[in-house]
Design a protein around this motif. Structure first.
Motif, PDB file in Angstrom:
ATOM      1  N   ILE A 123       1.163  -0.896  -0.230  1.00  0.00           N
ATOM      2  CA  ILE A 123      -0.274   0.141  -0.527  1.00  0.00           C
ATOM      3  C   ILE A 123       1.122   1.484   0.102  1.00  0.00           C
ATOM      4  N   THR A 124       0.395   2.174  -1.156  1.00  0.00           N
ATOM      5  CA  THR A 124       1.319   3.455  -1.009  1.00  0.00           C
ATOM      6  C   THR A 124       0.705   4.480   0.105  1.00  0.00           C
ATOM      7  N   VAL A 125       0.746   4.766   0.671  1.00  0.00           N
ATOM      8  CA  VAL A 125       0.649   5.782   1.614  1.00  0.00           C
ATOM      9  C   VAL A 125       0.949   7.812   1.477  1.00  0.00           C
ATOM     10  N   ASP A 126       0.101   8.246   1.254  1.00  0.00           N
ATOM     11  CA  ASP A 126      -0.016   9.738   0.746  1.00  0.00           C
ATOM     12  C   ASP A 126      -0.536  10.911   2.042  1.00  0.00           C
ATOM     13  N   CYS A 127       0.400  11.004   2.625  1.00  0.00           N
ATOM     14  CA  CYS A 127       0.181  11.506   4.006  1.00  0.00           C
ATOM     15  C   CYS A 127       0.197  13.199   3.793  1.00  0.00           C
TER      16      CYS A 127
END
Length: 483
Positions: free
Chosen positions: A356-360
């Protein structure tokens, strides 16, 4: 008229109650009048004298530290309120000032000398009332204060009571008879109705019910008779439904037992994540795989994971009490980006497993006011659920939007959707969208239930819904109050 006479007959309960009530009311009226005539004058006189004494003593006490003008105004107020004559005398009982506020009689002054009185009670005032002479110190000089008040209204009131006696007697008789009649009818009417219903029950007639809306003992008796009638009529039906009720009770016991098993499953669900992390770290260090060769670093992380497990068990005990009550929750200022980043670090294993790629998209200046432990657990459970239930290789977007006095924290899992049924039921305890128990998607359905309990304990609004991008969870957290 004949029915009225029959109802008031001494042989009937209505007549007996009417005669007793009338006699009681007349006796009470007579006793009250006699007590009023005998004791009111003396009581009022004592009350009047006590009021005057209290006011005068307070005036004398305050006189030592007050100017003459203030003392004079106090004398004027007492004179007006209590109808009192004041006479200010010097050490030789020479009158200096006389004051009666109601007659506006003010003579002389501090320098006035007219005559010497051997007995101050000879000063003009009320000869048949209250009188008192008190030493008083005004502006450092000694004086005498003679106080005189009339108690004549007391005796006049007594005479008026005696003259009013015939009217009181007539009024008391009329009132007593009328009240006794209404009272006796009001009391005996439901008793007669109960008697009629009891006669119907004696004839095995269970169809007649007593329609009596009362909250006293008579009302309880009427309800008891109705219940008895219904119980007798429906006894066979209750026997037939006994087996059905027994079956229902057995099913309830089974449901409770199932809840117990689900509770242990919930504990396993919460412990599974740190145990999996700990096992992976220990295996990596044991076989010296990749970065796990640095044992010092990962032993420290293992200890941290163990501490998280300990904290998790403590949280489970706290959350078991959460549905009953939460008396106090400490709140502090929290930097949201730091808390989210720490949570992502703890869940790095699951993120990499699911790719999963996290864009915070959180700025460092986003501060909220909350309980750090509970807010951290909420974020942990929501993000963990996002990793576990999102399709492989999708994206998670975390952002915060400013609203009045709060921040809307949103977590979006792309590529995922929930049905309308799942959206309404997913926060229920032990509900699972997917019923399998494999390690990739397994769980007991308690994660979001715990999120719900913690959010409600903190009084934070939350919602879950589908968007064009995926499933979005939103939590509204108060911002830091500026002083």
């Amino acid at each position: 008229m004949f029915n009225l006479i029959k109802q008031l007959s001494p042989n009937r309960i209505t007549g007996k109650l009417f005669l007793i009530s009338t006699g009681t009311l007349l006796t009470l009226a007579f006793v009250f009048y006699v007590a009023l005539y005998l004791f009111l004058p003396s009581f009022y006189e004592q009350y009047k004298v006590a009021q005057i004494d209290e006011a005068v003593d307070e005036l004398v006490e305050q006189a030592e530290a007050s100017p003459f003008q203030s003392i004079y105004e106090g004398m004027q107020e007492i004179s007006w309120n209590q109808n009192v004559h004041f006479h200010l005398l010097d050490e030789n009982y020479t009158p200096l000032l006389s004051l009666n506020a109601r007659s506006i009689e003010i003579d002389g002054g501090l320098n006035y000398r007219e005559r010497i009185l051997a007995n101050p009670e000879q000063i003009e005032g009320f000869s048949d009332g209250y009188s008192r002479t008190i030493p008083i110190l005004i502006e450092g000089q000694p004086f005498y204060l003679y106080v005189n008040a009339s108690l004549q209204p007391v005796s006049e009131a007594t005479e008026a009571l005696f003259l009013f006696l015939p009217y009181i007697i007539v009024f008391a008789i009329v009132l007593s008879v009328g009240f006794a009649y209404v009272f006796s009818r009001q009391i005996t009417k439901p008793l007669l109705q109960l008697n009629q219903s009891a006669q119907s029950l004696a004839q095995l007639n269970f169809t007649e019910k007593i329609d009596m809306k009362r909250s006293d003992e008579i009302g309880e008796l009427s309800q008891s008779i109705n219940h008895m009638s219904g119980n007798l009529e429906q006894s066979l039906e209750r026997l037939k439904s006994a087996n059905e009720q027994l079956q229902t009770d057995i099913e309830k016991e089974r449901a409770i037992e199932e809840k117990r098993r689900e509770y242990f499953s919930a504990v396993s669900h919460e412990l599974k994540s740190p145990i999996t992390i700990l096992k992976g770290q220990l295996e990596g260090m044991l076989h010296e795989i990749g970065p796990y060769k640095d044992r010092e670093v990962y032993l420290a992380k293992s200890i941290q994971t163990t501490e998280e497990m300990e904290s998790l068990l403590q949280n489970m005990m706290k959350l078991s009490k959460l549905e009953r009550s939460l008396t106090s929750i400490e709140r502090q200022d929290i930097q949201l980006a730091s808390l989210i980043n720490q949570t992502l670090e703890r869940l790095e294993y699951f993120q990499s497993e699911r790719e999963i790629t996290v864009d915070c998209q959180l700025e460092d200046d986003v501060w909220v006011q909350s309980n750090e432990e509970l807010l951290s657990r909420i974020m942990y459970n929501v993000i963990h659920n996002g990793f576990m239930y999102s399709p492989q290789g999708e994206q998670m977007v975390i952002r915060a939007e400013k609203v009045p006095n709060a921040w809307d924290i949103s977590i979006v899992n792309t590529g995922a959707t929930l049905s309308d049924k799942d959206l309404t039921a997913v926060f229920a305890p032990f509900y699972r969208v997917e019923k399998s128990r494999n390690k990739n998607s397994g769980g007991s359905g308690v994660g979001l239930y715990l999120v719900q309990q913690m959010a409600e304990a903190l009084s934070y609004p939350y919602k879950l819904g589908n968007t064009d991008a995926g499933v979005q969870f939103t939590l509204t957290v108060p911002d830091v109050k500026k002083s």
